[in-house]
Scaffold this active site. Sequence first.
Site, PDB file in Angstrom:
ATOM      1  N   ASP A   8      12.695 -37.266  22.708  1.00 49.45           N
ATOM      2  CA  ASP A   8      13.701 -38.096  22.071  1.00 49.45           C
ATOM      3  C   ASP A   8      14.976 -37.894  22.884  1.00 49.45           C
ATOM      4  O   ASP A   8      15.105 -36.911  23.614  1.00 49.45           O
ATOM      5  CB  ASP A   8      13.892 -37.656  20.613  1.00 49.45           C
ATOM      6  CG  ASP A   8      14.985 -38.432  19.912  1.00 49.45           C
ATOM      7  OD1 ASP A   8      14.981 -39.676  20.007  1.00 49.45           O
ATOM      8  OD2 ASP A   8      15.843 -37.802  19.267  1.00 49.45           O
ATOM      9  N   ARG A   9      15.919 -38.809  22.787  1.00 48.68           N
ATOM     10  CA  ARG A   9      17.144 -38.687  23.579  1.00 48.68           C
ATOM     11  C   ARG A   9      18.252 -37.967  22.804  1.00 48.68           C
ATOM     12  O   ARG A   9      18.556 -36.813  23.081  1.00 48.68           O
ATOM     13  CB  ARG A   9      17.621 -40.073  24.027  1.00 48.68           C
ATOM     14  CG  ARG A   9      18.691 -40.003  25.124  1.00 48.68           C
ATOM     15  CD  ARG A   9      19.308 -41.359  25.409  1.00 48.68           C
ATOM     16  NE  ARG A   9      20.271 -41.682  24.353  1.00 48.68           N
ATOM     17  CZ  ARG A   9      20.937 -42.824  24.279  1.00 48.68           C
ATOM     18  NH1 ARG A   9      20.735 -43.773  25.169  1.00 48.68           N
ATOM     19  NH2 ARG A   9      21.791 -43.047  23.306  1.00 48.68           N
ATOM     20  N   ASP A  10      18.828 -38.650  21.834  1.00 41.47           N
ATOM     21  CA  ASP A  10      20.001 -38.124  21.136  1.00 41.47           C
ATOM     22  C   ASP A  10      19.646 -36.904  20.293  1.00 41.47           C
ATOM     23  O   ASP A  10      18.767 -36.947  19.449  1.00 41.47           O
ATOM     24  CB  ASP A  10      20.616 -39.208  20.250  1.00 41.47           C
ATOM     25  CG  ASP A  10      21.060 -40.433  21.051  1.00 41.47           C
ATOM     26  OD1 ASP A  10      21.467 -40.260  22.216  1.00 41.47           O
ATOM     27  OD2 ASP A  10      20.984 -41.553  20.521  1.00 41.47           O
ATOM     28  N   ASN A  51      14.864 -44.426  19.717  1.00 41.89           N
ATOM     29  CA  ASN A  51      15.250 -45.535  18.836  1.00 41.89           C
ATOM     30  C   ASN A  51      16.698 -45.900  19.158  1.00 41.89           C
ATOM     31  O   ASN A  51      17.560 -45.016  19.174  1.00 41.89           O
ATOM     32  CB  ASN A  51      15.163 -45.128  17.365  1.00 41.89           C
ATOM     33  CG  ASN A  51      13.747 -45.004  16.859  1.00 41.89           C
ATOM     34  OD1 ASN A  51      12.817 -45.518  17.459  1.00 41.89           O
ATOM     35  ND2 ASN A  51      13.583 -44.332  15.734  1.00 41.89           N
ATOM     36  N   GLN A  52      16.939 -47.163  19.423  1.00 40.41           N
ATOM     37  CA  GLN A  52      18.292 -47.632  19.729  1.00 40.41           C
ATOM     38  C   GLN A  52      18.606 -48.862  18.886  1.00 40.41           C
ATOM     39  O   GLN A  52      18.837 -49.958  19.390  1.00 40.41           O
ATOM     40  CB  GLN A  52      18.435 -47.900  21.228  1.00 40.41           C
ATOM     41  CG  GLN A  52      18.337 -46.652  22.080  1.00 40.41           C
ATOM     42  CD  GLN A  52      19.449 -45.659  21.784  1.00 40.41           C
ATOM     43  OE1 GLN A  52      20.608 -46.016  21.608  1.00 40.41           O
ATOM     44  NE2 GLN A  52      19.093 -44.379  21.708  1.00 40.41           N
ATOM     45  N   CYS A  89      13.407 -48.553  21.501  1.00 39.47           N
ATOM     46  CA  CYS A  89      13.207 -49.570  20.477  1.00 39.47           C
ATOM     47  C   CYS A  89      14.580 -50.109  20.096  1.00 39.47           C
ATOM     48  O   CYS A  89      15.428 -49.345  19.630  1.00 39.47           O
ATOM     49  CB  CYS A  89      12.517 -48.973  19.251  1.00 39.47           C
ATOM     50  SG  CYS A  89      12.460 -50.150  17.870  1.00 39.47           S
ATOM     51  N   HIS A  91      15.250 -52.169  17.739  1.00 38.14           N
ATOM     52  CA  HIS A  91      15.236 -52.675  16.363  1.00 38.14           C
ATOM     53  C   HIS A  91      15.825 -51.672  15.376  1.00 38.14           C
ATOM     54  O   HIS A  91      15.761 -50.468  15.582  1.00 38.14           O
ATOM     55  CB  HIS A  91      13.798 -53.007  15.951  1.00 38.14           C
ATOM     56  CG  HIS A  91      13.107 -53.895  16.928  1.00 38.14           C
ATOM     57  ND1 HIS A  91      12.081 -53.449  17.720  1.00 38.14           N
ATOM     58  CD2 HIS A  91      13.331 -55.189  17.261  1.00 38.14           C
ATOM     59  CE1 HIS A  91      11.676 -54.438  18.505  1.00 38.14           C
ATOM     60  NE2 HIS A  91      12.423 -55.504  18.251  1.00 38.14           N
ATOM     61  N   CYS A  98       7.330 -50.363  17.439  1.00 37.76           N
ATOM     62  CA  CYS A  98       7.864 -49.377  18.365  1.00 37.76           C
ATOM     63  C   CYS A  98       8.814 -48.360  17.731  1.00 37.76           C
ATOM     64  O   CYS A  98       8.915 -47.238  18.219  1.00 37.76           O
ATOM     65  CB  CYS A  98       8.535 -50.061  19.551  1.00 37.76           C
ATOM     66  SG  CYS A  98       9.779 -51.298  19.155  1.00 37.76           S
ATOM     67  N   ARG A  99       9.509 -48.709  16.674  1.00 44.89           N
ATOM     68  CA  ARG A  99      10.509 -47.793  16.122  1.00 44.89           C
ATOM     69  C   ARG A  99       9.830 -46.565  15.503  1.00 44.89           C
ATOM     70  O   ARG A  99       8.976 -46.669  14.637  1.00 44.89           O
ATOM     71  CB  ARG A  99      11.371 -48.498  15.073  1.00 44.89           C
ATOM     72  CG  ARG A  99      12.514 -47.622  14.569  1.00 44.89           C
ATOM     73  CD  ARG A  99      13.488 -48.414  13.694  1.00 44.89           C
ATOM     74  NE  ARG A  99      14.536 -47.552  13.188  1.00 44.89           N
ATOM     75  CZ  ARG A  99      15.608 -47.197  13.877  1.00 44.89           C
ATOM     76  NH1 ARG A  99      15.797 -47.662  15.101  1.00 44.89           N
ATOM     77  NH2 ARG A  99      16.503 -46.394  13.352  1.00 44.89           N
ATOM     78  N   ASP A 125      14.256 -34.088  17.429  1.00 46.21           N
ATOM     79  CA  ASP A 125      15.103 -33.383  16.469  1.00 46.21           C
ATOM     80  C   ASP A 125      15.039 -33.989  15.072  1.00 46.21           C
ATOM     81  O   ASP A 125      15.675 -33.501  14.155  1.00 46.21           O
ATOM     82  CB  ASP A 125      16.548 -33.340  16.954  1.00 46.21           C
ATOM     83  CG  ASP A 125      17.186 -34.713  17.028  1.00 46.21           C
ATOM     84  OD1 ASP A 125      16.487 -35.700  17.349  1.00 46.21           O
ATOM     85  OD2 ASP A 125      18.401 -34.820  16.760  1.00 46.21           O
TER      86      ASP A 125
END
Length: 167
Positions: A8-10, A51-52, A89, A91, A98-99, A125
């Site tokens: 995951d990114r954030d 997720n974006q 994603c 959405h 995808c989310r 996280d």
Amino acid sequence: MTKSVFLDRDGVINKYDKPVNKPEDLELFPWTSQAINQLNQAGYKVFIVTNQGGIESGYFTTTDLEKIHQNLVTTLKEDDAIIDDIEYCPHFKSNCKCRKPKPGMIFKLADKYNIDLKASFMVGDRNSDIIAGNKAKCQTIKLGEEYPAANYSVKNLAEAVSIIKSH
């Protein structure tokens, strides 16, 4: 088949005390580059699945996100840390495949790169990251607060890499 680590990114590779809507908002944790480099050296492909929903919600555009990710990849590459691909994603309210907690982004990358999901890890996280990883049949590592559905729980990505390298 290839083994990989889905990140995951954030909150995993960058601090997330405020939304990341432009490249200068992205602040990597001090251990991120070294952790990713260790995964590269251990023979894992490294992917980001993020997720974006801010795109669908109108906080930033796809172009803005591409600039953020270009900055991220360039910054990591300067420290010899390679991200093999990024899936996101866009959405938030739409019912999509995808989310996260749905595993669509993981499956897409697995198909594209011939990934052995059972030999791979999902590191996140949030509980939704772990649920997505479990649905994809990956080993899962939860950062921060423990989550019983995760295979492992650790403090940060550096600690997660120690677990991954031991497999």
